[in-house]
Design a protein around this motif. Structure first.
Motif, PDB file in Angstrom:
ATOM      1  N   SER A   4      45.028  50.358  25.532  1.00 34.37           N
ATOM      2  CA  SER A   4      46.295  50.482  26.258  1.00 34.37           C
ATOM      3  C   SER A   4      46.227  49.930  27.680  1.00 34.37           C
ATOM      4  N   LEU A   5      45.056  49.800  28.239  1.00 33.05           N
ATOM      5  CA  LEU A   5      44.923  49.270  29.594  1.00 33.05           C
ATOM      6  C   LEU A   5      45.558  47.885  29.700  1.00 33.05           C
ATOM      7  N   PHE A   6      45.260  47.041  28.730  1.00 35.06           N
ATOM      8  CA  PHE A   6      45.757  45.668  28.802  1.00 35.06           C
ATOM      9  C   PHE A   6      47.170  45.513  28.248  1.00 35.06           C
ATOM     10  N   ARG A   7      47.760  46.595  27.778  1.00 34.60           N
ATOM     11  CA  ARG A   7      49.191  46.584  27.480  1.00 34.60           C
ATOM     12  C   ARG A   7      49.980  46.652  28.777  1.00 34.60           C
ATOM     13  N   TYR A   8      49.424  47.335  29.763  1.00 33.92           N
ATOM     14  CA  TYR A   8      50.109  47.537  31.041  1.00 33.92           C
ATOM     15  C   TYR A   8      49.692  46.519  32.102  1.00 33.92           C
ATOM     16  N   PHE A   9      48.479  46.036  32.009  1.00 38.84           N
ATOM     17  CA  PHE A   9      47.940  45.105  33.008  1.00 38.84           C
ATOM     18  C   PHE A   9      47.372  43.886  32.292  1.00 38.84           C
ATOM     19  N   ALA A  10      47.774  42.708  32.726  1.00 41.56           N
ATOM     20  CA  ALA A  10      47.352  41.474  32.058  1.00 41.56           C
ATOM     21  C   ALA A  10      45.839  41.284  32.107  1.00 41.56           C
ATOM     22  N   ASP A  11      45.232  41.682  33.230  1.00 49.14           N
ATOM     23  CA  ASP A  11      43.789  41.527  33.396  1.00 49.14           C
ATOM     24  C   ASP A  11      43.318  42.471  34.502  1.00 49.14           C
ATOM     25  N   LYS A  12      42.037  42.463  34.764  1.00 53.53           N
ATOM     26  CA  LYS A  12      41.471  43.374  35.761  1.00 53.53           C
ATOM     27  C   LYS A  12      41.991  43.061  37.161  1.00 53.53           C
ATOM     28  N   ASP A  13      42.196  41.793  37.467  1.00 56.34           N
ATOM     29  CA  ASP A  13      42.731  41.439  38.786  1.00 56.34           C
ATOM     30  C   ASP A  13      44.121  42.041  38.999  1.00 56.34           C
ATOM     31  N   THR A  14      44.935  42.015  37.966  1.00 57.56           N
ATOM     32  CA  THR A  14      46.274  42.616  38.055  1.00 57.56           C
ATOM     33  C   THR A  14      46.161  44.121  38.267  1.00 57.56           C
ATOM     34  N   LEU A  15      45.253  44.753  37.552  1.00 58.61           N
ATOM     35  CA  LEU A  15      45.027  46.191  37.728  1.00 58.61           C
ATOM     36  C   LEU A  15      44.583  46.495  39.153  1.00 58.61           C
ATOM     37  N   LEU A  16      43.622  45.732  39.671  1.00 57.70           N
ATOM     38  CA  LEU A  16      43.136  45.963  41.031  1.00 57.70           C
ATOM     39  C   LEU A  16      44.241  45.758  42.059  1.00 57.70           C
ATOM     40  N   ASN A  17      45.102  44.799  41.832  1.00 57.60           N
ATOM     41  CA  ASN A  17      46.232  44.580  42.732  1.00 57.60           C
ATOM     42  C   ASN A  17      47.181  45.779  42.702  1.00 57.60           C
ATOM     43  N   GLU A  18      47.447  46.311  41.530  1.00 54.38           N
ATOM     44  CA  GLU A  18      48.323  47.485  41.415  1.00 54.38           C
ATOM     45  C   GLU A  18      47.684  48.714  42.066  1.00 54.38           C
ATOM     46  N   VAL A  19      46.373  48.845  41.941  1.00 52.43           N
ATOM     47  CA  VAL A  19      45.657  49.935  42.605  1.00 52.43           C
ATOM     48  C   VAL A  19      45.817  49.808  44.117  1.00 52.43           C
ATOM     49  N   TYR A  20      45.622  48.604  44.627  1.00 53.70           N
ATOM     50  CA  TYR A  20      45.782  48.355  46.061  1.00 53.70           C
ATOM     51  C   TYR A  20      47.186  48.723  46.519  1.00 53.70           C
TER      52      TYR A  20
END
Length: 78
Positions: free
Chosen positions: A31-47
């Protein structure tokens, strides 16, 4: 899932595995990659989430009519 990512990154740094984040959030690993295209996108959303929380804690409710000392204390404590 953002909160779980923040927690894992705080513990392990940005090298936290993408497998450990959904596990911490108690959701399916895929499910992680259903919401975030990749780890960089996830890190940007975290920021952005951390930045938004910081802004909120510093400005709401900001004591605009208080003394400079009280306003500085508010910022410091935020």
């Amino acid at each position: 899932m953002i909160q779980a990512a923040i927690q894992k990154i705080a513990q392990e740094g940005v090298s936290a595995s993408t497998a450990s984040i959904p596990k911490a959030a108690k959701v399916d690993e895929g499910s992680l990659f259903r919401y975030f295209a990749d780890k960089d996108t996830l890190l940007n959303e975290v920021y952005l989430a951390i930045k938004s929380d910081m802004k909120r804690s510093l400005t709401e409710p900001f004591p605009t009519k208080s003394s400079l000392k009280k306003r500085a204390e508010h910022l410091w404590n935020g």
